[in-house]
Enzyme design. Structure first.
Site, mmCIF file in Angstrom:
data_model
loop_
_atom_site.group_PDB
_atom_site.id
_atom_site.type_symbol
_atom_site.label_atom_id
_atom_site.label_comp_id
_atom_site.label_asym_id
_atom_site.label_seq_id
_atom_site.Cartn_x
_atom_site.Cartn_y
_atom_site.Cartn_z
ATOM 1 N N HIS A 58 -20.923 -30.907 25.390
ATOM 2 C CA HIS A 58 -22.120 -30.734 26.643
ATOM 3 C C HIS A 58 -22.206 -32.105 27.531
ATOM 4 O O HIS A 58 -21.653 -32.966 26.954
ATOM 5 C CB HIS A 58 -23.357 -30.425 25.892
ATOM 6 C CG HIS A 58 -23.636 -29.284 25.311
ATOM 7 N ND1 HIS A 58 -24.930 -28.900 24.864
ATOM 8 C CD2 HIS A 58 -22.752 -28.044 25.102
ATOM 9 C CE1 HIS A 58 -24.941 -27.534 24.310
ATOM 10 N NE2 HIS A 58 -23.467 -27.046 24.592
ATOM 11 N N GLU A 60 -24.292 -33.840 29.017
ATOM 12 C CA GLU A 60 -25.051 -34.952 28.495
ATOM 13 C C GLU A 60 -24.190 -35.816 27.467
ATOM 14 O O GLU A 60 -24.231 -37.223 27.812
ATOM 15 C CB GLU A 60 -26.484 -34.543 27.780
ATOM 16 C CG GLU A 60 -27.123 -33.767 28.636
ATOM 17 C CD GLU A 60 -26.952 -32.245 28.480
ATOM 18 O OE1 GLU A 60 -25.691 -31.974 27.853
ATOM 19 O OE2 GLU A 60 -27.749 -31.480 28.870
ATOM 20 N N CYS A 84 -29.986 -29.243 25.830
ATOM 21 C CA CYS A 84 -30.529 -28.400 24.716
ATOM 22 C C CYS A 84 -31.202 -29.171 23.553
ATOM 23 O O CYS A 84 -30.940 -30.371 23.663
ATOM 24 C CB CYS A 84 -29.223 -27.704 24.150
ATOM 25 S SG CYS A 84 -27.969 -28.519 23.447
ATOM 26 N N CYS A 87 -28.776 -31.737 21.890
ATOM 27 C CA CYS A 87 -28.420 -33.088 22.679
ATOM 28 C C CYS A 87 -29.487 -33.738 23.123
ATOM 29 O O CYS A 87 -29.462 -34.938 23.415
ATOM 30 C CB CYS A 87 -27.889 -32.218 24.430
ATOM 31 S SG CYS A 87 -26.220 -31.827 24.303
#
Length: 136
Positions: A58, A60, A84, A87
């Site tokens: 992801h 991040e 999410c 994350c």
């Protein structure tokens, strides 16, 4: 800038960008969602949602992993939505103090956004959600 960075993703369905800045708004790192370094971005992988979700890093996480210095006390901008749930835990552990993102009412992600907001609230992460029109 997070919106621009999101366009670098090769994901055909969801392009996410993340930007980390320090207290003086100086750029610390950027990231977008994609397959790990050295892993080929094949159509088979990118268009098979189940497989892609098992392989993708992801935005991040990429921004945190590629930062060349500490991200403690930094601000994270994400586009087009909040991190999410998993994350959000990574963001907290990295020491980021503020997250700025966009309100998103996509029903597919609401459970994750709820977990994220609960995590950020409990960890005292300042969270700001802007309207989509404010990021245009």
């Amino acid at each position: 800038m997070a919106k621009l960075v999101s366009t670098w993703s090769k994901d055909p369905s969801t392009k996410v960008g993340a930007v980390i800045v320090d207290a003086d708004n100086r750029l610390v790192s950027v990231g977008y969602n994609g397959l790990p370094q050295g892993i080929e971005d094949t159509d088979e992988r990118l268009n098979n949602r189940e497989l892609k979700y098992k392989m993708v890093v992801h935005a991040e996480k990429n921004a945190i992993l590629f930062a060349q210095r500490s991200v403690v006390a930094c601000t994270l901008y994400t586009y087009p939505f909040l991190p999410c749930g998993p994350c959000s835990s990574f963001v907290i552990q990295a020491g980021i103090q503020q997250v700025i993102s966009i309100e998103n009412d996509n029903p597919r992600w609401q459970d994750d956004f709820e977990i994220t907001l609960d995590n950020f609230n409990e960890a005292c992460i300042d969270t700001i959600l802007a309207e989509q029109k404010d990021w245009v």
